[in-house]
Design a protein around this motif. Sequence first.
Motif, PDB file in Angstrom:
ATOM      1  N   SER A  73       4.457 -22.885   0.664  1.00 49.15           N
ATOM      2  CA  SER A  73       4.999 -21.685   1.298  1.00 49.15           C
ATOM      3  C   SER A  73       6.047 -21.051   0.378  1.00 49.15           C
ATOM      4  CB  SER A  73       5.641 -22.038   2.641  1.00 49.15           C
ATOM      5  OG  SER A  73       4.677 -22.557   3.525  1.00 49.15           O
ATOM      6  N   SER A  74       6.147 -19.738   0.442  1.00 47.40           N
ATOM      7  CA  SER A  74       7.093 -19.019  -0.396  1.00 47.40           C
ATOM      8  C   SER A  74       7.667 -17.844   0.382  1.00 47.40           C
ATOM      9  CB  SER A  74       6.409 -18.509  -1.675  1.00 47.40           C
ATOM     10  OG  SER A  74       7.270 -17.657  -2.412  1.00 47.40           O
ATOM     11  N   SER A  75       8.899 -17.492   0.051  1.00 43.70           N
ATOM     12  CA  SER A  75       9.523 -16.304   0.639  1.00 43.70           C
ATOM     13  C   SER A  75       9.926 -15.318  -0.448  1.00 43.70           C
ATOM     14  CB  SER A  75      10.759 -16.703   1.458  1.00 43.70           C
ATOM     15  OG  SER A  75      11.708 -17.387   0.638  1.00 43.70           O
ATOM     16  N   GLY A  76       9.338 -15.469  -1.631  1.00 42.51           N
ATOM     17  CA  GLY A  76       9.694 -14.616  -2.766  1.00 42.51           C
ATOM     18  C   GLY A  76       9.035 -13.250  -2.699  1.00 42.51           C
ATOM     19  N   ARG A  77       9.525 -12.371  -3.551  1.00 41.56           N
ATOM     20  CA  ARG A  77       8.959 -11.026  -3.664  1.00 41.56           C
ATOM     21  C   ARG A  77       8.209 -10.910  -4.985  1.00 41.56           C
ATOM     22  NH1 ARG A  77      14.296  -7.398  -2.039  1.00 41.56           N
ATOM     23  NH2 ARG A  77      15.021  -8.713  -0.312  1.00 41.56           N
ATOM     24  N   LEU A  78       7.074 -10.253  -4.923  1.00 43.03           N
ATOM     25  CA  LEU A  78       6.185 -10.158  -6.076  1.00 43.03           C
ATOM     26  C   LEU A  78       5.912  -8.706  -6.421  1.00 43.03           C
ATOM     27  CD1 LEU A  78       4.153 -11.634  -8.050  1.00 43.03           C
ATOM     28  CD2 LEU A  78       2.443 -11.292  -6.251  1.00 43.03           C
ATOM     29  N   ILE A  79       5.889  -8.409  -7.726  1.00 45.44           N
ATOM     30  CA  ILE A  79       5.458  -7.098  -8.213  1.00 45.44           C
ATOM     31  C   ILE A  79       4.056  -7.244  -8.782  1.00 45.44           C
ATOM     32  CG2 ILE A  79       5.849  -5.269  -9.905  1.00 45.44           C
ATOM     33  CD1 ILE A  79       8.804  -5.878  -9.784  1.00 45.44           C
ATOM     34  N   VAL A  80       3.116  -6.500  -8.241  1.00 40.21           N
ATOM     35  CA  VAL A  80       1.748  -6.481  -8.755  1.00 40.21           C
ATOM     36  C   VAL A  80       1.569  -5.200  -9.573  1.00 40.21           C
ATOM     37  CG1 VAL A  80      -0.694  -6.513  -8.181  1.00 40.21           C
ATOM     38  CG2 VAL A  80       0.938  -7.759  -6.748  1.00 40.21           C
ATOM     39  N   LEU A  81       1.110  -5.347 -10.800  1.00 40.56           N
ATOM     40  CA  LEU A  81       0.850  -4.195 -11.663  1.00 40.56           C
ATOM     41  C   LEU A  81      -0.652  -4.139 -11.883  1.00 40.56           C
ATOM     42  CD1 LEU A  81       2.525  -1.994 -13.011  1.00 40.56           C
ATOM     43  CD2 LEU A  81       2.561  -3.366 -15.091  1.00 40.56           C
ATOM     44  N   GLY A  82      -1.330  -3.428 -10.967  1.00 44.58           N
ATOM     45  CA  GLY A  82      -2.788  -3.435 -10.957  1.00 44.58           C
ATOM     46  C   GLY A  82      -3.410  -2.098 -11.296  1.00 44.58           C
ATOM     47  N   GLY A  83      -4.725  -2.088 -11.375  1.00 43.44           N
ATOM     48  CA  GLY A  83      -5.477  -0.896 -11.710  1.00 43.44           C
ATOM     49  C   GLY A  83      -5.705   0.013 -10.511  1.00 43.44           C
ATOM     50  N   PRO A  84      -6.571   1.038 -10.678  1.00 42.77           N
ATOM     51  CA  PRO A  84      -6.814   2.016  -9.605  1.00 42.77           C
ATOM     52  C   PRO A  84      -7.177   1.431  -8.252  1.00 42.77           C
ATOM     53  CG  PRO A  84      -7.749   2.795 -11.666  1.00 42.77           C
ATOM     54  CD  PRO A  84      -7.261   1.402 -11.924  1.00 42.77           C
ATOM     55  N   PRO A  85      -7.933   0.322  -8.151  1.00 43.10           N
ATOM     56  CA  PRO A  85      -8.247  -0.202  -6.806  1.00 43.10           C
ATOM     57  C   PRO A  85      -7.004  -0.555  -5.989  1.00 43.10           C
ATOM     58  CG  PRO A  85      -9.721  -1.177  -8.435  1.00 43.10           C
ATOM     59  CD  PRO A  85      -8.677  -0.419  -9.192  1.00 43.10           C
ATOM     60  N   TRP A  86      -5.900  -0.856  -6.651  1.00 45.40           N
ATOM     61  CA  TRP A  86      -4.684  -1.228  -5.933  1.00 45.40           C
ATOM     62  C   TRP A  86      -3.984  -0.019  -5.323  1.00 45.40           C
ATOM     63  CZ3 TRP A  86      -2.877  -6.166  -5.078  1.00 45.40           C
ATOM     64  CH2 TRP A  86      -3.581  -7.187  -5.717  1.00 45.40           C
ATOM     65  N   SER A  87      -4.361   1.176  -5.727  1.00 48.76           N
ATOM     66  CA  SER A  87      -3.721   2.380  -5.184  1.00 48.76           C
ATOM     67  C   SER A  87      -4.136   2.659  -3.747  1.00 48.76           C
ATOM     68  CB  SER A  87      -4.049   3.598  -6.054  1.00 48.76           C
ATOM     69  OG  SER A  87      -5.439   3.895  -5.999  1.00 48.76           O
ATOM     70  N   ALA A  88      -5.214   2.023  -3.296  1.00 49.80           N
ATOM     71  CA  ALA A  88      -5.719   2.288  -1.944  1.00 49.80           C
ATOM     72  C   ALA A  88      -5.038   1.435  -0.882  1.00 49.80           C
ATOM     73  CB  ALA A  88      -7.229   2.042  -1.906  1.00 49.80           C
ATOM     74  N   LEU A  89      -4.182   0.486  -1.280  1.00 46.79           N
ATOM     75  CA  LEU A  89      -3.513  -0.365  -0.308  1.00 46.79           C
ATOM     76  C   LEU A  89      -2.482   0.425   0.491  1.00 46.79           C
ATOM     77  CD1 LEU A  89      -2.881  -3.622  -2.384  1.00 46.79           C
ATOM     78  CD2 LEU A  89      -4.569  -3.279  -0.564  1.00 46.79           C
ATOM     79  N   VAL A  90      -2.230  -0.037   1.706  1.00 42.72           N
ATOM     80  CA  VAL A  90      -1.198   0.582   2.542  1.00 42.72           C
ATOM     81  C   VAL A  90      -0.216  -0.501   2.968  1.00 42.72           C
ATOM     82  CG1 VAL A  90      -2.697   2.416   3.389  1.00 42.72           C
ATOM     83  CG2 VAL A  90      -2.564   0.262   4.645  1.00 42.72           C
ATOM     84  N   ALA A  91       1.006  -0.082   3.244  1.00 40.73           N
ATOM     85  CA  ALA A  91       2.050  -1.015   3.656  1.00 40.73           C
ATOM     86  C   ALA A  91       1.636  -1.749   4.929  1.00 40.73           C
ATOM     87  CB  ALA A  91       3.359  -0.267   3.881  1.00 40.73           C
ATOM     88  N   GLY A  92       1.966  -3.032   4.985  1.00 34.25           N
ATOM     89  CA  GLY A  92       1.638  -3.853   6.135  1.00 34.25           C
ATOM     90  C   GLY A  92       0.378  -4.672   5.968  1.00 34.25           C
ATOM     91  N   SER A  93      -0.451  -4.320   4.978  1.00 35.38           N
ATOM     92  CA  SER A  93      -1.702  -5.060   4.763  1.00 35.38           C
ATOM     93  C   SER A  93      -1.414  -6.447   4.201  1.00 35.38           C
ATOM     94  CB  SER A  93      -2.610  -4.295   3.795  1.00 35.38           C
ATOM     95  OG  SER A  93      -2.933  -3.019   4.286  1.00 35.38           O
ATOM     96  N   HIS A  94      -2.215  -7.415   4.599  1.00 32.81           N
ATOM     97  CA  HIS A  94      -2.148  -8.754   4.029  1.00 32.81           C
ATOM     98  C   HIS A  94      -3.209  -8.864   2.940  1.00 32.81           C
ATOM     99  CE1 HIS A  94       0.193  -9.626   7.664  1.00 32.81           C
ATOM    100  NE2 HIS A  94       0.649 -10.668   7.018  1.00 32.81           N
ATOM    101  N   VAL A  95      -2.791  -9.271   1.751  1.00 32.50           N
ATOM    102  CA  VAL A  95      -3.695  -9.303   0.612  1.00 32.50           C
ATOM    103  C   VAL A  95      -3.605 -10.651  -0.092  1.00 32.50           C
ATOM    104  CG1 VAL A  95      -3.564  -6.814   0.239  1.00 32.50           C
ATOM    105  CG2 VAL A  95      -1.961  -8.330  -0.949  1.00 32.50           C
ATOM    106  N   ARG A  96      -4.616 -10.918  -0.908  1.00 26.75           N
ATOM    107  CA  ARG A  96      -4.634 -12.108  -1.762  1.00 26.75           C
ATOM    108  C   ARG A  96      -4.847 -11.644  -3.197  1.00 26.75           C
ATOM    109  NH1 ARG A  96      -8.010 -15.009   0.940  1.00 26.75           N
ATOM    110  NH2 ARG A  96      -6.428 -16.227   2.026  1.00 26.75           N
ATOM    111  N   VAL A  97      -4.047 -12.165  -4.117  1.00 22.67           N
ATOM    112  CA  VAL A  97      -4.111 -11.746  -5.511  1.00 22.67           C
ATOM    113  C   VAL A  97      -4.082 -12.981  -6.402  1.00 22.67           C
ATOM    114  CG1 VAL A  97      -1.603 -11.402  -5.465  1.00 22.67           C
ATOM    115  CG2 VAL A  97      -2.918 -10.450  -7.338  1.00 22.67           C
ATOM    116  N   THR A  98      -4.863 -12.928  -7.462  1.00 23.81           N
ATOM    117  CA  THR A  98      -4.903 -14.016  -8.437  1.00 23.81           C
ATOM    118  C   THR A  98      -4.555 -13.457  -9.804  1.00 23.81           C
ATOM    119  OG1 THR A  98      -6.604 -15.210  -7.200  1.00 23.81           O
ATOM    120  CG2 THR A  98      -6.338 -15.784  -9.520  1.00 23.81           C
ATOM    121  N   GLY A  99      -3.700 -14.165 -10.530  1.00 23.20           N
ATOM    122  CA  GLY A  99      -3.325 -13.723 -11.859  1.00 23.20           C
ATOM    123  C   GLY A  99      -2.271 -14.612 -12.480  1.00 23.20           C
ATOM    124  N   ARG A 100      -1.909 -14.274 -13.704  1.00 26.11           N
ATOM    125  CA  ARG A 100      -0.897 -15.032 -14.428  1.00 26.11           C
ATOM    126  C   ARG A 100       0.478 -14.457 -14.111  1.00 26.11           C
ATOM    127  NH1 ARG A 100      -1.196 -18.483 -18.714  1.00 26.11           N
ATOM    128  NH2 ARG A 100       0.646 -18.694 -20.040  1.00 26.11           N
TER     129      ARG A 100
END
Length: 359
Positions: free
Chosen positions: A150-177
Amino acid sequence: MEPGKPGPDLRLLPAAVTSWALTWWATAARASTVLILAAVLVISVGVLLATLVTRSGRRSRISTRWLVRISSLTLLLAIAAVVLTLTGLRLFERERDPLTRAAAAHATGTLTGRVSGDPRQSETSSASGENRYVVRVAVQELTVQGRTESSSGRLIVLGGPPWSALVAGSHVRVTGRLSSVQAGDAASAIVFPRGPPRVIDHGNWIWRAAERLRAGLRTACRGLPADARGLLPALVVGDTSRLSLPLRADLQTAGLSHLTSVSGANVAIVAAAVVTIIGALGAGRYLRVAGTALAIAGFVVIARPEPSVLRAAVMGGLALIGLLQARRGAGMPLLAATAVLLLMVDPWLSRNYGFILSV
């Protein structure tokens, strides 16, 4: 200032300025250093209180003035001690969070969390030339090397155009370094995702309703020129998704970027409209306060809980308390108290430009 008219009440202003300066420094420091300084301030407050008790029996004019100054200094240090203690505890928790450790190790992981704000187009593009979008996520779970924590940290995702369609409140899963961020940043880590976001759900009904209202405002602006079509939603509810990069740059050059940050003026308009409507229906003071409080809470969801919006909402709440008590002329104490309260809750607001411009 008119003769005989009292000036503004500035007694809380030094405490607010001191708290702001200390949290700005503390958010880039180690938790141990912050907590040590907080302990020093607590000891200082104890010494001053003991001095006040031993000297309070003296009635001379000079000693009374001296006691007033010591009392003011004691209050300032006490508030600063509380702010630093809370900040130090937040830093202590953050330093031991799995997300912070994984970012320091540049680990590759899968994270699950809630999108805490609307995607914003980055000024830099990827190596392939496609636009990048900044998405802030409040992390809930982190999986690294098959281990889920479990984590309570804040994350910055720097993604491509598909990430522009997200809206606040959505629950998402992301994989990366994962990588660490600069000292003082509100986020614990940054990630360049591998592929588009995997949306788990679109959030609860409150977030979905707010997004429908924002979408309705964007639809109503379709007939306007391009710049106006992007600027109007930004002015009303802080929706900057349609602002072009040249227009953003022009606003910054002209010193008008604060206009696109929802602040006290927006909340004041909403509150005034609700108070007027409820008052016209013959409702009493308590109903006016309750209705206005609900309207402010709803507006925060629609405009997103950004720093400037939170500042304005808390200010509105304190103003409602003043209305309930039928007191006037408390603008400066309310502003100072608001800044201190919000810095206690989130010390990283001290480094946020939206919060600075709003205050």
